[in-house]
Design a protein around this motif. Structure first.
Motif, PDB file in Angstrom:
ATOM      1  N   LEU A   1       3.024 -13.708  -0.089  1.00 40.03           N
ATOM      2  CA  LEU A   1       2.026 -12.514   1.140  1.00 40.03           C
ATOM      3  C   LEU A   1       1.645 -10.869  -0.029  1.00 40.03           C
ATOM      4  O   LEU A   1       1.189 -10.558   0.680  1.00 40.03           O
ATOM      5  CB  LEU A   1       2.793 -12.091   2.213  1.00 40.03           C
ATOM      6  CG  LEU A   1       2.504 -13.473   3.099  1.00 40.03           C
ATOM      7  CD1 LEU A   1       3.506 -13.385   4.273  1.00 40.03           C
ATOM      8  CD2 LEU A   1       1.006 -13.343   3.895  1.00 40.03           C
ATOM      9  N   SER A   2       3.112 -10.579   0.004  1.00 38.87           N
ATOM     10  CA  SER A   2       2.756  -9.360  -0.740  1.00 38.87           C
ATOM     11  C   SER A   2       2.145  -8.948  -1.517  1.00 38.87           C
ATOM     12  O   SER A   2       1.487  -8.083  -2.238  1.00 38.87           O
ATOM     13  CB  SER A   2       4.206  -8.464  -1.348  1.00 38.87           C
ATOM     14  OG  SER A   2       5.027  -8.830  -0.201  1.00 38.87           O
ATOM     15  N   ALA A   3       1.900 -10.456  -2.251  1.00 35.94           N
ATOM     16  CA  ALA A   3       1.300 -10.460  -4.265  1.00 35.94           C
ATOM     17  C   ALA A   3      -0.344 -10.218  -3.667  1.00 35.94           C
ATOM     18  O   ALA A   3      -1.116  -8.897  -4.459  1.00 35.94           O
ATOM     19  CB  ALA A   3       1.073 -11.939  -4.782  1.00 35.94           C
ATOM     20  N   LEU A   4      -0.797 -10.909  -1.991  1.00 37.73           N
ATOM     21  CA  LEU A   4      -2.432 -10.917  -1.923  1.00 37.73           C
ATOM     22  C   LEU A   4      -2.409  -9.321  -1.477  1.00 37.73           C
ATOM     23  O   LEU A   4      -3.783  -8.368  -1.795  1.00 37.73           O
ATOM     24  CB  LEU A   4      -2.401 -11.281  -0.910  1.00 37.73           C
ATOM     25  CG  LEU A   4      -2.293 -13.394  -0.105  1.00 37.73           C
ATOM     26  CD1 LEU A   4      -2.741 -13.079   0.993  1.00 37.73           C
ATOM     27  CD2 LEU A   4      -3.434 -13.793  -1.578  1.00 37.73           C
ATOM     28  N   GLN A   5      -1.671  -8.747  -0.876  1.00 40.59           N
ATOM     29  CA  GLN A   5      -1.700  -7.396  -0.755  1.00 40.59           C
ATOM     30  C   GLN A   5      -1.904  -6.312  -2.152  1.00 40.59           C
ATOM     31  O   GLN A   5      -2.253  -5.002  -2.538  1.00 40.59           O
ATOM     32  CB  GLN A   5      -0.918  -6.357   0.492  1.00 40.59           C
ATOM     33  CG  GLN A   5      -0.355  -7.227   1.559  1.00 40.59           C
ATOM     34  CD  GLN A   5      -1.823  -6.788   2.657  1.00 40.59           C
ATOM     35  OE1 GLN A   5      -2.661  -5.501   2.587  1.00 40.59           O
ATOM     36  NE2 GLN A   5      -2.124  -7.630   3.396  1.00 40.59           N
ATOM     37  N   LEU A   6      -0.613  -6.822  -2.638  1.00 44.60           N
ATOM     38  CA  LEU A   6      -0.457  -5.815  -4.041  1.00 44.60           C
ATOM     39  C   LEU A   6      -1.308  -5.712  -4.710  1.00 44.60           C
ATOM     40  O   LEU A   6      -2.670  -4.687  -5.488  1.00 44.60           O
ATOM     41  CB  LEU A   6       0.579  -6.222  -4.672  1.00 44.60           C
ATOM     42  CG  LEU A   6       1.726  -5.369  -4.123  1.00 44.60           C
ATOM     43  CD1 LEU A   6       2.849  -6.142  -4.525  1.00 44.60           C
ATOM     44  CD2 LEU A   6       2.077  -3.813  -3.784  1.00 44.60           C
ATOM     45  N   LYS A   7      -1.878  -7.039  -4.950  1.00 42.66           N
ATOM     46  CA  LYS A   7      -3.504  -7.202  -6.375  1.00 42.66           C
ATOM     47  C   LYS A   7      -4.712  -6.072  -5.368  1.00 42.66           C
ATOM     48  O   LYS A   7      -5.194  -5.518  -6.241  1.00 42.66           O
ATOM     49  CB  LYS A   7      -3.644  -9.014  -5.264  1.00 42.66           C
ATOM     50  CG  LYS A   7      -4.112  -9.437  -7.318  1.00 42.66           C
ATOM     51  CD  LYS A   7      -4.000 -11.151  -6.934  1.00 42.66           C
ATOM     52  CE  LYS A   7      -4.393 -11.675  -7.990  1.00 42.66           C
ATOM     53  NZ  LYS A   7      -4.601 -13.159  -7.622  1.00 42.66           N
ATOM     54  N   SER A   8      -4.746  -6.467  -4.046  1.00 42.03           N
ATOM     55  CA  SER A   8      -6.487  -5.957  -3.751  1.00 42.03           C
ATOM     56  C   SER A   8      -6.014  -4.199  -4.366  1.00 42.03           C
ATOM     57  O   SER A   8      -6.881  -2.612  -4.586  1.00 42.03           O
ATOM     58  CB  SER A   8      -6.361  -5.554  -2.121  1.00 42.03           C
ATOM     59  OG  SER A   8      -4.693  -5.285  -1.736  1.00 42.03           O
ATOM     60  N   PHE A   9      -4.516  -3.905  -4.679  1.00 44.69           N
ATOM     61  CA  PHE A   9      -4.424  -2.101  -4.866  1.00 44.69           C
ATOM     62  C   PHE A   9      -4.025  -2.127  -5.784  1.00 44.69           C
ATOM     63  O   PHE A   9      -3.500  -1.191  -6.818  1.00 44.69           O
ATOM     64  CB  PHE A   9      -2.926  -1.864  -4.017  1.00 44.69           C
ATOM     65  CG  PHE A   9      -2.944  -0.836  -2.755  1.00 44.69           C
ATOM     66  CD1 PHE A   9      -3.856  -0.070  -2.170  1.00 44.69           C
ATOM     67  CD2 PHE A   9      -2.800  -2.262  -1.619  1.00 44.69           C
ATOM     68  CE1 PHE A   9      -4.004  -0.112  -0.946  1.00 44.69           C
ATOM     69  CE2 PHE A   9      -2.922  -1.831  -0.046  1.00 44.69           C
ATOM     70  CZ  PHE A   9      -3.469  -1.178  -0.003  1.00 44.69           C
ATOM     71  N   GLY A  10      -4.763  -3.244  -7.050  1.00 44.12           N
ATOM     72  CA  GLY A  10      -3.805  -3.095  -8.612  1.00 44.12           C
ATOM     73  C   GLY A  10      -2.351  -2.673  -8.539  1.00 44.12           C
ATOM     74  O   GLY A  10      -2.209  -2.272  -9.842  1.00 44.12           O
ATOM     75  N   ALA A  11      -1.743  -2.810  -7.173  1.00 42.98           N
ATOM     76  CA  ALA A  11      -0.618  -2.140  -8.362  1.00 42.98           C
ATOM     77  C   ALA A  11       1.040  -3.945  -7.764  1.00 42.98           C
ATOM     78  O   ALA A  11       2.139  -3.771  -7.664  1.00 42.98           O
ATOM     79  CB  ALA A  11       0.208  -1.713  -6.505  1.00 42.98           C
ATOM     80  N   ASP A  12       0.320  -4.917  -8.782  1.00 45.35           N
ATOM     81  CA  ASP A  12       0.639  -5.951  -8.584  1.00 45.35           C
ATOM     82  C   ASP A  12       2.332  -5.883  -9.498  1.00 45.35           C
ATOM     83  O   ASP A  12       2.827  -6.488  -8.308  1.00 45.35           O
ATOM     84  CB  ASP A  12       0.093  -6.965  -9.761  1.00 45.35           C
ATOM     85  CG  ASP A  12      -0.392  -7.091 -10.349  1.00 45.35           C
ATOM     86  OD1 ASP A  12      -1.963  -6.547  -8.696  1.00 45.35           O
ATOM     87  OD2 ASP A  12      -1.927  -8.240 -10.695  1.00 45.35           O
ATOM     88  N   LEU A  13       2.424  -4.248 -10.744  1.00 47.54           N
ATOM     89  CA  LEU A  13       4.079  -4.579 -10.684  1.00 47.54           C
ATOM     90  C   LEU A  13       5.579  -4.347  -9.768  1.00 47.54           C
ATOM     91  O   LEU A  13       6.274  -4.365  -9.968  1.00 47.54           O
ATOM     92  CB  LEU A  13       3.850  -3.427 -12.028  1.00 47.54           C
ATOM     93  CG  LEU A  13       3.261  -4.397 -12.939  1.00 47.54           C
ATOM     94  CD1 LEU A  13       2.717  -2.909 -14.107  1.00 47.54           C
ATOM     95  CD2 LEU A  13       3.307  -5.821 -13.770  1.00 47.54           C
ATOM     96  N   PHE A  14       4.864  -3.916  -8.417  1.00 45.83           N
ATOM     97  CA  PHE A  14       5.495  -3.625  -7.475  1.00 45.83           C
ATOM     98  C   PHE A  14       6.324  -4.568  -7.078  1.00 45.83           C
ATOM     99  O   PHE A  14       6.594  -4.057  -5.968  1.00 45.83           O
ATOM    100  CB  PHE A  14       4.962  -2.574  -6.850  1.00 45.83           C
ATOM    101  CG  PHE A  14       4.949  -0.614  -7.301  1.00 45.83           C
ATOM    102  CD1 PHE A  14       6.208  -0.635  -7.567  1.00 45.83           C
ATOM    103  CD2 PHE A  14       3.316  -0.450  -7.800  1.00 45.83           C
ATOM    104  CE1 PHE A  14       5.533   1.412  -8.168  1.00 45.83           C
ATOM    105  CE2 PHE A  14       3.672   0.806  -8.382  1.00 45.83           C
ATOM    106  CZ  PHE A  14       5.188   1.815  -8.769  1.00 45.83           C
ATOM    107  N   ILE A  15       5.838  -5.813  -7.211  1.00 51.10           N
ATOM    108  CA  ILE A  15       6.190  -6.893  -6.848  1.00 51.10           C
ATOM    109  C   ILE A  15       7.669  -6.725  -6.927  1.00 51.10           C
ATOM    110  O   ILE A  15       8.655  -7.871  -6.349  1.00 51.10           O
ATOM    111  CB  ILE A  15       4.706  -8.085  -6.741  1.00 51.10           C
ATOM    112  CG1 ILE A  15       6.367  -9.279  -6.526  1.00 51.10           C
ATOM    113  CG2 ILE A  15       6.054  -8.222  -8.802  1.00 51.10           C
ATOM    114  CD1 ILE A  15       4.832  -9.301  -5.628  1.00 51.10           C
ATOM    115  N   VAL A  16       7.881  -6.723  -8.344  1.00 47.91           N
ATOM    116  CA  VAL A  16       9.594  -6.760  -7.966  1.00 47.91           C
ATOM    117  C   VAL A  16      10.152  -5.324  -7.421  1.00 47.91           C
ATOM    118  O   VAL A  16      11.764  -5.557  -7.077  1.00 47.91           O
ATOM    119  CB  VAL A  16       9.291  -6.275  -9.995  1.00 47.91           C
ATOM    120  CG1 VAL A  16      11.762  -5.975  -9.960  1.00 47.91           C
ATOM    121  CG2 VAL A  16       9.116  -6.820 -11.194  1.00 47.91           C
ATOM    122  N   ASN A  17       9.953  -4.323  -6.913  1.00 43.19           N
ATOM    123  CA  ASN A  17      10.700  -3.345  -6.044  1.00 43.19           C
ATOM    124  C   ASN A  17      10.764  -4.520  -5.149  1.00 43.19           C
ATOM    125  O   ASN A  17      11.620  -4.026  -4.269  1.00 43.19           O
ATOM    126  CB  ASN A  17       9.895  -2.324  -6.611  1.00 43.19           C
ATOM    127  CG  ASN A  17       9.613  -1.202  -7.545  1.00 43.19           C
ATOM    128  OD1 ASN A  17       9.374  -2.356  -8.808  1.00 43.19           O
ATOM    129  ND2 ASN A  17      10.036  -0.292  -7.679  1.00 43.19           N
TER     130      ASN A  17
END
Lengths: 365, 251
Positions: free
Chosen positions: A176-192
């Motif tokens: 679910l987070s990946a879907l959101q982060l992808k649209s902001f281009g903030a993929d790397l924050f998935i770790v945080n």
């Protein structure tokens, strides 16, 4: 001879015959009652043709007669005895009084119960401290066997289910987070996101809820049944302290097992998250593992594990308290088990909130 | 037409974990008999009662009550059959969540035909029958003494005044006075209602005062069944050992 109960109205008298028992009357009860009511005015009753008369039928007749003997009654001694027994009952049998409670009373009773439970738990905690002090002076009395058995039951045997649930939650959050982060281009924050949420918050709470349902209910039920079957009393008569032998190993067993379970579940949940991140965002395992320590300060792990210790202690003490207050009947056993699980989960969430407030400045990069 | 026997067991066999408890056991109890079931401990007396009740399905043979097979598939007939029998369990087995009054009222309420006043009178009647006060109705089973539990359980078993009454150790745990009362109570009920009674007992006084017939369970089957006097004379180690010097007391 017919067996079904019969009623015949002859001029001036009523003749009963057949088998006047509950079993025989049942199929035609409404009709019989109506017939009897119609005959209520008669004073001459002939019961001599009755083959059997049970007390249910006797009560029916007695009610028909308006609770007094008819003037002319013909009956065998045997049947007369049955009727006499009914006649000997007090005229007006008081209805079982059911106390009606008003709303404020109910609230008050609930509040008193809650205060009583809190008191009981504090008393149990105090007893625990006394027991520990005793065990420090008498180390040979430490119930190691029971303690390890509890660690195994509450910890080792829960590994599979906590792993499964942790893995699925990890996958879900990551996805679910990946879907959101992808649209902001903030993929790397998935770790945080995964690191902080699982290690600091979700791992401990998830395990606590599972353990409260799994081990907490088992503890309450076990101690409760031991009370119902008087096994607890047997321990006392043998001079063995029930708190040291039954309660203490459970509480310390769960307190030790919980942080280990939290560590294990958080690890599996992170693995699930990593897997979903790999599939969804093409984030390699190596990158994830390299960046985890940077994104999540080690203080979070300490907070997570201390939560595990506190939650384990709270669940066990709540479960033992309710178990020790089971009354010897089935209703009380089920009510206590329910209360134990609900109270344990609620208290865990309460403590989680307290943790959140007091650790708000710690471990956030 | 000759009425069918109340209980008819034919070639019943049952085993637990490979160990045979009953083997080719047959028993036939006619209406109005009071049968005392004797046997050493572990000889399967309670198991036999459970088979008669249909709580335990035997591996072989048939059990018929009032001429109806217990394996009868018709649910209504099964339920009607169960209403014709009452059972007093060894430990009482009262519903622990219900008060004494509600325990006795339970089978009456389940008929869904009787009104509240009728049920109340019947319950108080049963309480009086077993020598309890109306005030005892409010107590919970946990508050009762062992003997009272037994009496309440008997009152519950008698609630529907069943044609067949099964008693598992009815007088164990009662003082001699109470057990004498109990014997008189069951005896008078039997005369009034023509009950058939099967009871497991170790108490010779109960047996002497109540039973018309005696069945002896040993070697996985009924080795002797008949009127009391007849069974006394059977030459079997259990019978001679059980009655021993008291043999004459029973006659």
């Amino acid at each position: 001879m017919s067996t079904s109960p019969r009623l015949l109205v002859e001029p001036g008298r009523v003749v009963l015959s057949g088998c006047w028992t509950l079993a025989e009357m049942l199929p035609q009860l409404p009709a019989l009652e109506a017939e009897l009511v119609a005959c209520a005015g008669h004073n001459e009753w002939d019961l001599s043709a009755i083959s059997r008369l049970d007390s249910a039928a006797a009560v029916l007749l007695w009610r028909t007669w308006g609770a007094r003997w008819p003037v002319g009654l013909v009956a065998d001694d045997l049947h007369r005895q049955v009727l006499e027994r009914v006649a000997d009952l007090p005229l007006e049998i008081a209805e079982q009084a059911r106390p009606r409670r008003r709303f404020p009373e109910m609230v008050g009773a609930l509040l008193l119960k809650a205060v009583g439970n809190l008191r009981g738990m504090i008393a149990l905690f105090g007893q625990l401290l006394l027991d520990v002090a005793y065990l420090v002076r008498h180390p040979q009395d430490v119930p190691w066997k029971e303690f390890t058995a509890n660690v195994y039951k509450a910890g080792a045997q829960a590994l599979a289910v906590t792993a499964l649930v942790g893995f699925l939650i990890g996958v879900t959050i990551s996805y679910l987070s990946a879907l959101q982060l992808k649209s902001f281009g903030a993929d790397l924050f998935i770790v945080n996101i995964l690191g902080i949420s699982i290690i600091r918050e979700l791992g401990p709470v998830l395990v606590a809820v599972l353990v409260a349902g799994r081990s907490g209910s088992a503890m309450t039920a076990q101690i409760g049944v031991m009370r119902v079957t008087e096994e607890i009393d047997v321990l006392s008569t043998m001079g063995i302290s029930r708190t040291i032998r039954v309660v203490l190993p459970k509480i310390f067993g769960l307190t030790v097992a919980m942080p280990l379970l939290v560590l294990w579940t958080s690890a599996v949940a992170l693995f699930g998250g990593m897997l979903a991140a790999l599939l969804q965002l093409d984030l390699s395992f190596a990158y994830f593992v390299d960046n985890l320590p940077r994104a999540v300060p080690v203080a979070n792990l300490v907070i997570g594990l201390s939560k595990g210790v506190v939650f384990g202690f709270v669940i066990a003490i709540v479960a033992c308290h309710f178990g020790l207050h089971v009354k010897p009947n089935t209703e009380s056993l089920s009510a206590s088990t329910t209360s134990a699980v609900v109270t344990a989960i609620t208290t865990v969430i309460l403590f989680d909130a307290i943790f959140a407030v007091f650790t708000r400045n710690i471990g956030v990069p | 037409m000759k009425p069918s026997p109340v209980i008819e067991l034919n070639g019943v066999g049952v085993s637990f974990g490979g160990k045979a408890v009953h083997h080719d056991l047959s028993l036939r109890v006619e209406e109005g008999q009071i049968v005392g079931l004797l046997g050493g401990s572990g000889s399967g007396k309670t198991t036999l009662l459970r088979e008669i009740l249909g709580l335990l399905q035997p591996d072989a043979g048939t059990v018929r009550l009032f001429g109806i097979d217990l394996n009868e598939p018709d649910v209504d007939r099964q339920r009607n059959l169960r209403r014709r029998l009452g059972m007093l369990f060894q430990q009482g087995a009262l519903f622990s969540a219900l008060s004494v009054f509600d325990n006795i009222a339970f089978p009456l309420r389940e008929l869904r035909c009787l009104d509240a006043d009728w049920i109340r009178r019947l319950v108080h009647l049963k309480l009086a029958m077993v020598g309890l006060e109306p005030a005892h109705g409010k107590l919970m089973p946990a508050e009762l003494s062992g003997g009272m539990v037994k009496r309440v359980a008997l009152a519950r078993a008698l609630a529907l005044e069943p044609e067949l009454l099964l008693l598992d150790e009815p007088t164990a745990g009662l003082d001699p006075d109470r057990s004498q009362n109990f014997v008189e109570l069951v005896g008078s009920l039997q005369r009034e209602l023509g009950l058939t009674v099967v009871m497991v007992t170790h108490d010779l006084n109960t047996l002497a005062g109540l039973a018309t017939h005696v069945a002896v369970l040993a070697d996985q089957r009924i080795i002797a069944f008949g009127p009391k006097a007849e069974v006394m004379t059977v030459d079997h180690p259990f019978v001679t050992g059980f009655f021993g010097a008291d043999r004459r007391k029973l006659l």
